[in-house]
Design a protein around this motif. Sequence first.
Motif, short mmCIF file in Angstrom:
data_model
loop_
_atom_site.label_atom_id
_atom_site.label_comp_id
_atom_site.label_asym_id
_atom_site.label_seq_id
_atom_site.Cartn_x
_atom_site.Cartn_y
_atom_site.Cartn_z
N GLU A 14 -0.86 21.94 31.36
CA GLU A 14 0.47 22.18 30.87
C GLU A 14 0.14 22.75 29.41
OE1 GLU A 14 3.00 19.18 28.19
OE2 GLU A 14 2.74 18.61 30.47
N VAL A 15 -0.68 22.45 28.68
CA VAL A 15 -1.17 23.05 27.38
C VAL A 15 -1.67 24.54 27.54
CG1 VAL A 15 -2.73 22.90 25.47
CG2 VAL A 15 -1.79 20.87 26.36
N ALA A 16 -2.57 24.93 28.51
CA ALA A 16 -2.91 26.16 28.84
C ALA A 16 -1.62 27.04 29.03
CB ALA A 16 -3.90 26.16 29.95
N THR A 27 -7.17 32.82 25.15
CA THR A 27 -7.02 31.70 24.07
C THR A 27 -8.29 30.84 24.12
OG1 THR A 27 -4.59 31.69 24.43
CG2 THR A 27 -5.51 29.61 23.49
N SER A 28 -8.68 30.39 22.82
CA SER A 28 -9.94 29.56 22.89
C SER A 28 -9.70 28.40 23.82
CB SER A 28 -9.99 28.99 21.29
OG SER A 28 -10.90 27.91 21.47
N LEU A 29 -10.70 28.09 24.86
CA LEU A 29 -10.66 26.92 25.54
C LEU A 29 -10.72 25.59 24.54
CD1 LEU A 29 -12.88 28.05 28.62
CD2 LEU A 29 -10.24 27.98 28.18
N THR A 42 -14.48 17.55 28.67
CA THR A 42 -13.26 17.05 29.73
C THR A 42 -12.92 18.47 30.20
OG1 THR A 42 -12.92 15.09 28.67
CG2 THR A 42 -11.37 15.85 29.93
N LEU A 43 -12.56 19.26 29.50
CA LEU A 43 -11.86 20.55 29.98
C LEU A 43 -12.87 21.36 31.22
CD1 LEU A 43 -10.01 23.15 28.19
CD2 LEU A 43 -11.94 23.82 29.73
#
Length: 192
Positions: A14-16, A27-29, A42-43
Motif C-alpha cells: 500500500e505504501v509503495a 523511491t527509496s526503499l 522486514t521489507l
Amino acid sequence: MRADALRNRERLVEVAQSAFATNGIDTSLEEIARQAGVGIGTLYRRFPTREDLIAAVLAERYLKLAEVALVLAEEREDPDSAFTEWLALLVEHMALYRGLSLAVKEAMHDHTTALGRTCKEMMDSGERLLTRGQQAGAFRADVSFLDVLALSSGIVTAVERRSEKPDASDLPPLNPYLLLDVVLRGLRVEDR
C-alpha cells in the motif's frame, strides 16, 4: 504467513503504491519501510529486490488488464477497437508510476523475474488481442506484440522525459494519446 507478517506485507504494498505514484519507482526503499512502520529488514524479507516490490504493486493491475482484454475480445466484434481501447488502458497504467515503462520494457523479455512473471499474463492477453486483429486483416502481420509494447513504453518515456526537462514549461506538452494514435495508424493495414 502469520497474521502480522501478512499485515506488514499488505502495508508495504500500500505504501509503495502511494510512494511510486508520487515519486516514481526509484523511491527509496528505506523511506517506504519507514512510512509502512517496519524496518528495512522486514521489507527485504518480504521483497528481496526492488523488482519484487514493484511486481507486488502491479500484480492486481496487470490481472485487471488481462481480464479487460478477455472482456473486450468477447464483447467487441471489431478487433481494432478492442485492441485500441486496451492499448490506451495499458499506456495509462504505464504512466501511473514514473520509470515504470522502462522497467516493464526490460522485464518483458525475461519471465524468470518477479516483474517478468507479473507482466506475462497481461502481455499474453494483449498479444491475443493483436493476433485477433492481425487475423482479421486489421493490423500488419509483420508487427509483434513486443514491438507494440516497446512503442507504448517509448510513448510514456517520452512524455515523462519532456516533463522532467528544466525548460518543460517552455515546451508544448506531449499528448500520449496523439502519440498512441500515430503508433496505431502505423499498425493498421488500412492506414499504410
